[in-house]
Each structure stands twice: as structure tokens, then as C-alpha cells.
Design a protein around this motif. Structure first.
Motif, PDB file in Angstrom:
ATOM      1  N   VAL A   1       1.068  -1.699  -0.049  1.00 32.16           N
ATOM      2  CA  VAL A   1      -0.016   0.184   0.302  1.00 32.16           C
ATOM      3  C   VAL A   1       0.644   0.785   0.041  1.00 32.16           C
ATOM      4  CG1 VAL A   1      -1.884   1.510   0.666  1.00 32.16           C
ATOM      5  CG2 VAL A   1      -1.596  -1.166   1.571  1.00 32.16           C
ATOM      6  N   ARG A   2       0.605   2.128  -0.947  1.00 27.30           N
ATOM      7  CA  ARG A   2       1.674   3.572  -1.199  1.00 27.30           C
ATOM      8  C   ARG A   2       0.941   4.090  -1.170  1.00 27.30           C
ATOM      9  NH1 ARG A   2       4.647   6.769  -4.006  1.00 27.30           N
ATOM     10  NH2 ARG A   2       6.930   7.096  -2.874  1.00 27.30           N
ATOM     11  N   GLN A   3       0.520   5.622  -0.238  1.00 28.59           N
ATOM     12  CA  GLN A   3      -0.225   6.783  -0.693  1.00 28.59           C
ATOM     13  C   GLN A   3       1.173   7.296  -1.330  1.00 28.59           C
ATOM     14  OE1 GLN A   3      -2.104   6.201   3.191  1.00 28.59           O
ATOM     15  NE2 GLN A   3      -4.015   7.024   2.268  1.00 28.59           N
ATOM     16  N   GLU A   4      -0.030   8.303  -1.746  1.00 26.34           N
ATOM     17  CA  GLU A   4       1.676   9.450  -1.978  1.00 26.34           C
ATOM     18  C   GLU A   4       2.239  10.416  -0.882  1.00 26.34           C
ATOM     19  OE1 GLU A   4       1.374  13.835  -4.944  1.00 26.34           O
ATOM     20  OE2 GLU A   4       0.041  11.673  -5.254  1.00 26.34           O
TER      21      GLU A   4
ATOM     22  N   VAL B   1       5.954   3.127   1.767  1.00 25.32           N
ATOM     23  CA  VAL B   1       5.687   1.413   1.448  1.00 25.32           C
ATOM     24  C   VAL B   1       5.038   1.272   2.295  1.00 25.32           C
ATOM     25  CG1 VAL B   1       5.503  -0.296   0.297  1.00 25.32           C
ATOM     26  CG2 VAL B   1       5.858   1.513  -0.750  1.00 25.32           C
ATOM     27  N   SER B   2       3.785   0.198   2.912  1.00 28.15           N
ATOM     28  CA  SER B   2       3.700  -0.681   4.241  1.00 28.15           C
ATOM     29  C   SER B   2       2.926  -2.072   3.280  1.00 28.15           C
ATOM     30  CB  SER B   2       2.120   0.132   4.677  1.00 28.15           C
ATOM     31  OG  SER B   2       2.655   1.097   5.168  1.00 28.15           O
ATOM     32  N   VAL B   3       3.674  -3.150   3.619  1.00 27.03           N
ATOM     33  CA  VAL B   3       2.777  -4.275   3.561  1.00 27.03           C
ATOM     34  C   VAL B   3       1.917  -5.247   4.375  1.00 27.03           C
ATOM     35  CG1 VAL B   3       3.401  -6.568   3.032  1.00 27.03           C
ATOM     36  CG2 VAL B   3       5.153  -4.674   2.230  1.00 27.03           C
ATOM     37  N   ILE B   4       0.271  -4.904   3.528  1.00 33.91           N
ATOM     38  CA  ILE B   4      -0.536  -5.944   4.440  1.00 33.91           C
ATOM     39  C   ILE B   4      -0.844  -7.269   4.053  1.00 33.91           C
ATOM     40  CG2 ILE B   4      -1.720  -3.906   5.508  1.00 33.91           C
ATOM     41  CD1 ILE B   4      -3.834  -3.590   3.172  1.00 33.91           C
TER      42      ILE B   4
END
Length: 120
Positions: A48-51, A55-58
Motif C-alpha cells: 500500500v503506497r499513498q502519495e 510503502v506498507s505491506v498488509i
């Protein structure tokens, strides 16, 4: 356990980081987890990568094997919910969805925008 709907349109680009794997109900017996309908539950690691953010991984649990979802592909997540959980001193958030599918690929336009005529 209360479920919280997740608006995936606000999560930015979602990409498969770890392909679908059956979720284990019992690691000792290697029994896989099944949902109420008898479908094998799979987990998919999704970035998941918001501007402007890291980056996070779920991990997202989904009923049935997601077809066409492989590491590196952009994905669409449908019906995602978050659940808070606690077991003794441990606690966290888990995620599940009704489906994870490959995102449609965007094709680059081959001609200029319609209605913008020009002379050569």
C-alpha cells in the motif's frame, strides 16, 4: 469482533508483494483454514503506497484462490474490511476482502484527444 469497511480508493496503488498462499488453521497438522462455505482461505501480501508516504505491506485474507494474482502485479481489492483483534498480550489489525483481482492494464493512447483537430 466488529468489522470496519476500508475505502481502498484512498490507499493509492495496491500491488501484490507475496502471491496467494493458503492460510493455515493449524500449523502442526498443516490443516488449511476454510470459510463458512467450505472455501479455502488464502492470504495475499499487498503493498500500500499513498502519495508522499512510505510503502506498507498488509496481509489480506480472501476466500478461494485469487486467479491471475502474482508478485509484482497491480491488484484491485473488493469488499475489504479491517478487524481489531487481541489475544493475551498480543493485538493488531487484520484484513479480509471478498475478492482480490489483477487490475486492468491501462493502454497508452495512440491518437490525440477526440475533437482536437489540427492541420498538418
Amino acid at each position: 469482533m466488529q468489522s470496519i469497511p476500508v475505502d481502498t480508493s484512498r490507499l493509492g496503488v495496491l500491488r501484490c508483494a507475496v502471491g496467494p498462499e493458503p492460510k493455515m488453521a493449524d500449523f502442526e497438522t498443516k490443516q488449511v483454514k476454510k470459510d463458512r462455505d467450505g472455501n479455502t482461505v488464502y492470504t495475499v501480501g499487498v503493498t500500500v503506497r499513498q502519495e508522499g508516504r512510505r510503502v506498507s505491506v498488509i496481509e489480506i485474507a480472501v476466500p478461494g484462490e485469487p486467479k491471475g494474482v502474482v508478485e509484482g502485479t497491480e491488484v484491485r481489492v473488493t469488499g475489504m474490511e479491517a478487524f481489531a483483534w487481541a489475544m493475551g498480550d498480543r493485538h493488531g489489525i487484520s484484513f479480509r476482502a471478498s475478492a482480490i483481482t489483477p487490475a486492468p492494464t491501462a493502454h497508452a493512447p495512440t491518437a490525440g484527444p477526440a475533437g482536437k483537430g489540427g492541420s498538418a
